[in-house]
Design a protein around this motif. Structure first.
Motif, PDB file in Angstrom:
ATOM      1  N   GLY A  76       0.816  -1.214   0.000  1.00  0.00           N
ATOM      2  CA  GLY A  76       0.000   0.000   0.000  1.00  0.00           C
ATOM      3  C   GLY A  76       0.845   1.257   0.000  1.00  0.00           C
ATOM      4  N   ILE A  77       1.890   1.262   0.802  1.00  0.00           N
ATOM      5  CA  ILE A  77       2.796   2.414   0.847  1.00  0.00           C
ATOM      6  C   ILE A  77       3.458   2.612  -0.515  1.00  0.00           C
ATOM      7  CG2 ILE A  77       4.971   3.254   1.828  1.00  0.00           C
ATOM      8  CD1 ILE A  77       4.078   1.900   4.476  1.00  0.00           C
ATOM      9  N   ALA A  78       3.859   1.523  -1.143  1.00  0.00           N
ATOM     10  CA  ALA A  78       4.497   1.626  -2.464  1.00  0.00           C
ATOM     11  C   ALA A  78       3.530   2.209  -3.497  1.00  0.00           C
ATOM     12  CB  ALA A  78       4.998   0.254  -2.911  1.00  0.00           C
ATOM     13  N   PHE A  79       2.278   1.733  -3.504  1.00  0.00           N
ATOM     14  CA  PHE A  79       1.289   2.249  -4.455  1.00  0.00           C
ATOM     15  C   PHE A  79       0.999   3.718  -4.206  1.00  0.00           C
ATOM     16  CE2 PHE A  79      -0.675  -2.184  -5.154  1.00  0.00           C
ATOM     17  CZ  PHE A  79       0.088  -2.381  -6.279  1.00  0.00           C
ATOM     18  N   LEU A  80       0.768   4.094  -2.953  1.00  0.00           N
ATOM     19  CA  LEU A  80       0.443   5.486  -2.643  1.00  0.00           C
ATOM     20  C   LEU A  80       1.613   6.418  -2.930  1.00  0.00           C
ATOM     21  CD1 LEU A  80      -1.632   5.049   0.637  1.00  0.00           C
ATOM     22  CD2 LEU A  80      -2.464   5.642  -1.648  1.00  0.00           C
ATOM     23  N   THR A  81       2.815   5.956  -2.618  1.00  0.00           N
ATOM     24  CA  THR A  81       3.995   6.769  -2.899  1.00  0.00           C
ATOM     25  C   THR A  81       4.156   6.982  -4.395  1.00  0.00           C
ATOM     26  OG1 THR A  81       5.083   5.939  -0.902  1.00  0.00           O
ATOM     27  CG2 THR A  81       6.492   6.955  -2.564  1.00  0.00           C
ATOM     28  N   GLU A  82       3.973   5.919  -5.159  1.00  0.00           N
ATOM     29  CA  GLU A  82       4.092   6.032  -6.619  1.00  0.00           C
ATOM     30  C   GLU A  82       3.043   6.989  -7.176  1.00  0.00           C
ATOM     31  OE1 GLU A  82       5.355   5.787 -10.417  1.00  0.00           O
ATOM     32  OE2 GLU A  82       6.395   5.022  -8.656  1.00  0.00           O
ATOM     33  N   THR A  94       9.689  17.946  -9.621  1.00  0.00           N
ATOM     34  CA  THR A  94      10.479  16.715  -9.559  1.00  0.00           C
ATOM     35  C   THR A  94      11.294  16.610  -8.278  1.00  0.00           C
ATOM     36  OG1 THR A  94      12.234  17.767 -10.844  1.00  0.00           O
ATOM     37  CG2 THR A  94      10.612  16.483 -12.064  1.00  0.00           C
ATOM     38  N   ALA A  95      11.726  17.726  -7.732  1.00  0.00           N
ATOM     39  CA  ALA A  95      12.510  17.674  -6.493  1.00  0.00           C
ATOM     40  C   ALA A  95      11.667  17.116  -5.350  1.00  0.00           C
ATOM     41  CB  ALA A  95      13.037  19.064  -6.140  1.00  0.00           C
ATOM     42  N   ILE A  96      10.432  17.579  -5.250  1.00  0.00           N
ATOM     43  CA  ILE A  96       9.543  17.059  -4.209  1.00  0.00           C
ATOM     44  C   ILE A  96       9.219  15.591  -4.488  1.00  0.00           C
ATOM     45  CG2 ILE A  96       7.224  17.257  -3.227  1.00  0.00           C
ATOM     46  CD1 ILE A  96       7.452  20.283  -3.652  1.00  0.00           C
ATOM     47  N   ALA A  97       9.031  15.239  -5.761  1.00  0.00           N
ATOM     48  CA  ALA A  97       8.732  13.858  -6.128  1.00  0.00           C
ATOM     49  C   ALA A  97       9.861  12.923  -5.689  1.00  0.00           C
ATOM     50  CB  ALA A  97       8.505  13.751  -7.632  1.00  0.00           C
ATOM     51  N   HIS A  98      11.108  13.341  -5.898  1.00  0.00           N
ATOM     52  CA  HIS A  98      12.246  12.508  -5.500  1.00  0.00           C
ATOM     53  C   HIS A  98      12.301  12.344  -3.982  1.00  0.00           C
ATOM     54  CE1 HIS A  98      13.879  12.060  -9.456  1.00  0.00           C
ATOM     55  NE2 HIS A  98      14.022  13.364  -9.627  1.00  0.00           N
ATOM     56  N   LYS A  99      11.983  13.397  -3.267  1.00  0.00           N
ATOM     57  CA  LYS A  99      12.003  13.313  -1.803  1.00  0.00           C
ATOM     58  C   LYS A  99      10.875  12.427  -1.275  1.00  0.00           C
ATOM     59  CE  LYS A  99      14.419  17.677  -1.346  1.00  0.00           C
ATOM     60  NZ  LYS A  99      14.865  17.673  -2.737  1.00  0.00           N
ATOM     61  N   MET A 100       9.703  12.484  -1.896  1.00  0.00           N
ATOM     62  CA  MET A 100       8.617  11.593  -1.493  1.00  0.00           C
ATOM     63  C   MET A 100       8.966  10.144  -1.799  1.00  0.00           C
ATOM     64  SD  MET A 100       4.973  13.417  -2.263  1.00  0.00           S
ATOM     65  CE  MET A 100       5.278  13.810  -3.965  1.00  0.00           C
ATOM     66  N   ASP A 101       9.608   9.929  -2.934  1.00  0.00           N
ATOM     67  CA  ASP A 101      10.038   8.578  -3.300  1.00  0.00           C
ATOM     68  C   ASP A 101      11.031   8.037  -2.278  1.00  0.00           C
ATOM     69  OD1 ASP A 101      10.070   6.323  -4.967  1.00  0.00           O
ATOM     70  OD2 ASP A 101      11.769   7.083  -6.120  1.00  0.00           O
ATOM     71  N   LEU A 102      11.995   8.854  -1.900  1.00  0.00           N
ATOM     72  CA  LEU A 102      12.973   8.444  -0.891  1.00  0.00           C
ATOM     73  C   LEU A 102      12.288   8.171   0.449  1.00  0.00           C
ATOM     74  CD1 LEU A 102      15.932   8.044  -0.034  1.00  0.00           C
ATOM     75  CD2 LEU A 102      15.973  10.477   0.539  1.00  0.00           C
ATOM     76  N   GLY A 103      11.364   9.052   0.836  1.00  0.00           N
ATOM     77  CA  GLY A 103      10.639   8.857   2.090  1.00  0.00           C
ATOM     78  C   GLY A 103       9.853   7.565   2.099  1.00  0.00           C
ATOM     79  N   GLY A 104       9.194   7.248   0.982  1.00  0.00           N
ATOM     80  CA  GLY A 104       8.454   5.994   0.890  1.00  0.00           C
ATOM     81  C   GLY A 104       9.360   4.786   1.022  1.00  0.00           C
ATOM     82  N   LYS A 105      10.531   4.857   0.402  1.00  0.00           N
ATOM     83  CA  LYS A 105      11.482   3.741   0.488  1.00  0.00           C
ATOM     84  C   LYS A 105      11.995   3.558   1.907  1.00  0.00           C
ATOM     85  CE  LYS A 105      12.906   4.117  -4.299  1.00  0.00           C
ATOM     86  NZ  LYS A 105      13.926   4.560  -5.249  1.00  0.00           N
ATOM     87  N   VAL A 106      12.277   4.659   2.595  1.00  0.00           N
ATOM     88  CA  VAL A 106      12.763   4.569   3.977  1.00  0.00           C
ATOM     89  C   VAL A 106      11.688   3.963   4.875  1.00  0.00           C
ATOM     90  CG1 VAL A 106      13.435   5.949   5.983  1.00  0.00           C
ATOM     91  CG2 VAL A 106      14.451   6.420   3.747  1.00  0.00           C
ATOM     92  N   ILE A 107      10.439   4.393   4.681  1.00  0.00           N
ATOM     93  CA  ILE A 107       9.349   3.849   5.493  1.00  0.00           C
ATOM     94  C   ILE A 107       9.156   2.361   5.207  1.00  0.00           C
ATOM     95  CG2 ILE A 107       6.845   3.944   5.836  1.00  0.00           C
ATOM     96  CD1 ILE A 107       7.082   7.001   5.525  1.00  0.00           C
TER      97      ILE A 107
END
Length: 128
Positions: A76-82, A94-107
């Motif tokens: 679910g986290i992977a789908f919502l993050t994507e 894109t800068a915010i997108a990269h940070k959200m992607d990183l945050g999702g991966k860390v979580i």
């Protein structure tokens, strides 16, 4: 069929966005967001059957339900993050997108610690 609905919503949204970008480009993102949410909800309705199947298989295989729950949360986290990353990229952020992607991966990594621990314990039992 839900795929026809999804494709229909997507194509209609694309046409509307292309028209809006000529006259009112600031409204195009709203159409994109609404279409994305609609497609997400249509897709989520299909998950109930998958969840029932996974619960059935895990009970037959004697798998701890905590692990299944964690795997579903991770998915679910992977789908919502994507989804959030895609919306941000559509907005040109894109800068915010990269940070959200990183945050999702860390979580995802932090949530998966119990599964990784159980896997390592099982490997150690096999080795010993």
């Amino acid at each position: 069929m839900d795929i026809v609905k999804i494709i229909g919503i997507g194509l209609i949204a694309v046409v509307i966005i292309l028209i809006l970008k000529q006259y009112k480009p600031e409204f195009a993102i709203y159409v994109s967001l609404i279409a994305g949410i609609a497609i997400l909800f249509i897709s989520l309705t299909q998950l109930s059957g998958v969840l029932d199947l996974l619960k059935n298989i895990s009970s037959k295989a004697n798998i701890n339900s905590q692990y299944l729950s964690l795997l579903l949360k991770i998915t679910g986290i992977a789908f919502l993050t994507e989804f959030a990353v895609s919306v941000s990229n559509d907005c040109g952020e894109t800068a915010i997108a990269h940070k959200m992607d990183l945050g999702g991966k860390v979580i995802i990594i932090s949530i998966s610690i119990p599964i990784i621990t159980a896997l390592l314990e099982t490997i150690l039992k096999i080795i010993q």
